[in-house]
Design an enzyme around this catalytic site. Structure first.
Site, mmCIF file in Angstrom:
data_model
loop_
_atom_site.group_PDB
_atom_site.id
_atom_site.type_symbol
_atom_site.label_atom_id
_atom_site.label_comp_id
_atom_site.label_asym_id
_atom_site.label_seq_id
_atom_site.Cartn_x
_atom_site.Cartn_y
_atom_site.Cartn_z
ATOM 1 N N GLY A 285 45.340 35.129 47.221
ATOM 2 C CA GLY A 285 44.497 36.315 47.237
ATOM 3 C C GLY A 285 44.163 36.863 45.880
ATOM 4 O O GLY A 285 43.695 38.009 45.783
ATOM 5 N N ASP A 286 44.361 36.090 44.817
ATOM 6 C CA ASP A 286 43.972 36.497 43.464
ATOM 7 C C ASP A 286 43.802 35.216 42.658
ATOM 8 O O ASP A 286 43.471 34.179 43.210
ATOM 9 C CB ASP A 286 45.002 37.452 42.854
ATOM 10 C CG ASP A 286 44.376 38.402 41.824
ATOM 11 O OD1 ASP A 286 43.650 37.913 40.947
ATOM 12 O OD2 ASP A 286 44.611 39.617 41.891
#
Length: 495
Positions: A285-286
């Site tokens: 998620g990053d």
């Protein structure tokens, strides 16, 4: 209660008294037969596969074949020798601590190995020791307790000044180590699962008073090998080697939801030297990988660069950030980095360098080669206005140096903007080279190769056509045209 499949079920259905040849034709002549067949298929599937522990309740556990555990140390222990219970409910922190204490006493004899058998081993954070191998068998899952009261508070990282999200102390990592030597975390693709869902929810609701901790963090250590495991659902950054030397990360799968899992970077080498990252799959998620070296004045004062880093043979997806980033916390400097043989797909950005006035430091001698992008919003990014600062005490005149960056053999399709190099009057991007690039585009506006305050060159023919800021050379290295507009700006700020 977790159940295990036995062979008796299959034995009963394969015995002669069931007369399968007579049963099959008669049954399949009715509508009920279709439903029966579907249920049989479902039961077969359920008996052999399990629902993921982070997605729902475990119904059945898959039976894993017995595999011989390789022995990396003179002495090996099993977690069950110290009272460990892998039922997903019993807390095993004491078992891990006792086992690691026993291994710590064997340092002068070559150390010890802790084997984690198949099962779900719930635990609070624990610390590793030197000359240790943590081996996760196939089907072994170390589960982090998702209640923050069980996670210890630690001082801020000295190169960051305070916790990354809050002033004051920070939460530690699920698996932690400091000032260690000769540490191996490996296995038959066992899993370390941070159960980050509760952390992400509390972070979004602003219910946490301290910065979240990584899943695995090893600090001030040397000779680290992490291989053949899965790291999943970290509360924060997933794998964070900090001020370490001689780090190898190989054949590792790193997973987190591509949305709704904030700051779950995959691998963040931070002020590290002599690092190899290879043959990994990362979907988080990053940033998939983010090379760092401290934040603003704290990183400048700490003064530990990240250098001599090789990243190769990776598949990465980062729907909200970048496949491989350098920065934005790079105040101690980053140099001599090679990124090669990458496939980056379904990502917001592919490879990115990000910094800002106040960072200081440098990013130099960076080589990207043989990269493939698929369905990526922006392929290559250099950004110099990433204005997120530790506090108001940073020096805006501490500008970073960006130079000697090359991109060779870059291909892709479904890319909206292939290149966006956003230098500024304060922070020029110097000596950038492009060679052998062909990218299929989805963007219809004019400026698809975007530049500002950049000096560099294009060797040979590339597609799409480069910005006018760059000098043009033929394949033999002969100058064709020198740019007279290196400070021209063709940046689309809506990208």
């Amino acid at each position: 209660m977790v159940e295990t499949v036995t062979s008796s079920f299959w034995w009963r259905w394969t015995q002669p008294h069931h007369h399968p040849r007579r049963w099959v034709p008669s049954v399949f002549t009715t509508h009920k037969a279709i439903i029966t067949a579907v249920w049989i298929a479902f039961l077969v599937t359920v008996f052999w596969w399990q629902v993921d522990a982070t997605a729902g309740i475990l119904i059945f556990r898959r039976v894993f074949p017995a595999r011989e555990v390789p022995k990396f140390r003179p002495v090996a222990f099993n977690l069950t020798d110290f009272g460990g219970v892998g039922d997903g409910v019993t807390v095993n922190t004491e078992a891990f601590e006792k086992a690691i204490l026993a291994i710590a006493k064997l340092g002068k004899k070559g150390g010890g190995q802790l084997n984690v058998p198949p099962g779900y081993w719930l635990t609070a954070p624990f610390n590793l020791t030197s000359h240790m191998t943590l081996f996760l068998a196939e089907g072994a899952v170390i589960l982090g307790i998702d209640d923050e009261k069980y996670w210890p508070l630690m001082p801020p990282l000295p190169s960051y000044g305070y916790g990354r999200e809050h002033r004051g102390p920070r939460y530690g990592s699920l698996i932690h180590g400091q000032k260690l030597k000769d540490v191996i975390i490996t296995g038959h693709n066992g899993t370390i699962n941070g159960q980050g869902q509760a952390w992400w929810k509390k972070f979004r609701q602003k219910l946490l008073n301290h910065s979240r901790g990584p899943l695995v963090q090893i600090m001030w250590s040397t000779d680290i090998l992490i291989s053949n495991i899965t790291l999943q659902d970290s509360p924060f950054w997933t794998l964070h080697p900090y001020d370490c030397k001689n780090v190898t990360i190989r054949n590792v799968t790193i997973l987190a939801p591509i949305a709704g899992a904030p700051n779950t970077d995959g691998i963040d080498p931070d002020s590290c030297e002599d690092v190899l990252i290879e043959n990994c799959y990362i979907s988080v998620g990053d940033d998939g990988i983010a090379i760092k070296s401290g934040w603003d004045q704290y990183g400048i004062a700490y003064g530990r660069p990240s250098k001599n880093i090789l990243i190769r043979n990776l598949v990465i997806r980062s729907n909200v950030s970048a496949g491989v980033s350098i920065g934005s916390e790079m105040s101690g400097g980053v140099s001599n980095v090679t990124v090669e043989n990458l496939f980056i797909w379904n990502s917001r950005r592919a490879v990115r360098i990000k910094t800002a006035p106040g960072r200081g430091g440098y990013v130099r001698d960076i080589t990207y080669k043989n990269l493939t992008f698929e369905n990526v919003r922006v392929g290559i990014v250099i950004k110099t206005d990433y204005n997120e600062h530790a506090d108001e005490s940073f020096d805006p005149k501490a500008v970073p140096l960006l130079e000697n960056i090359s991109y060779t053999t870059i291909h892709g399709e479904g890319v909206r903007v292939p290149v966006q190099i956003h230098g500024s009057k304060e922070i020029w991007v110097r000596n950038v080279t492009f060679r052998d690039m062909s990218i299929g585009l989805t963007y219809k506006k004019k400026h698809i190769f975007q530049c500002a305050y950049v000096q560099g060159r294009v060797i040979g023919t590339i597609f799409p056509a480069p910005c006018k800021n760059l000098d043009l050379y033929d394949e033999q290295g002969h100058l064709i045209r020198r740019s007279d507009a290196q400070n021209a700006t063709d940046i689309d700020y809506d990208i």
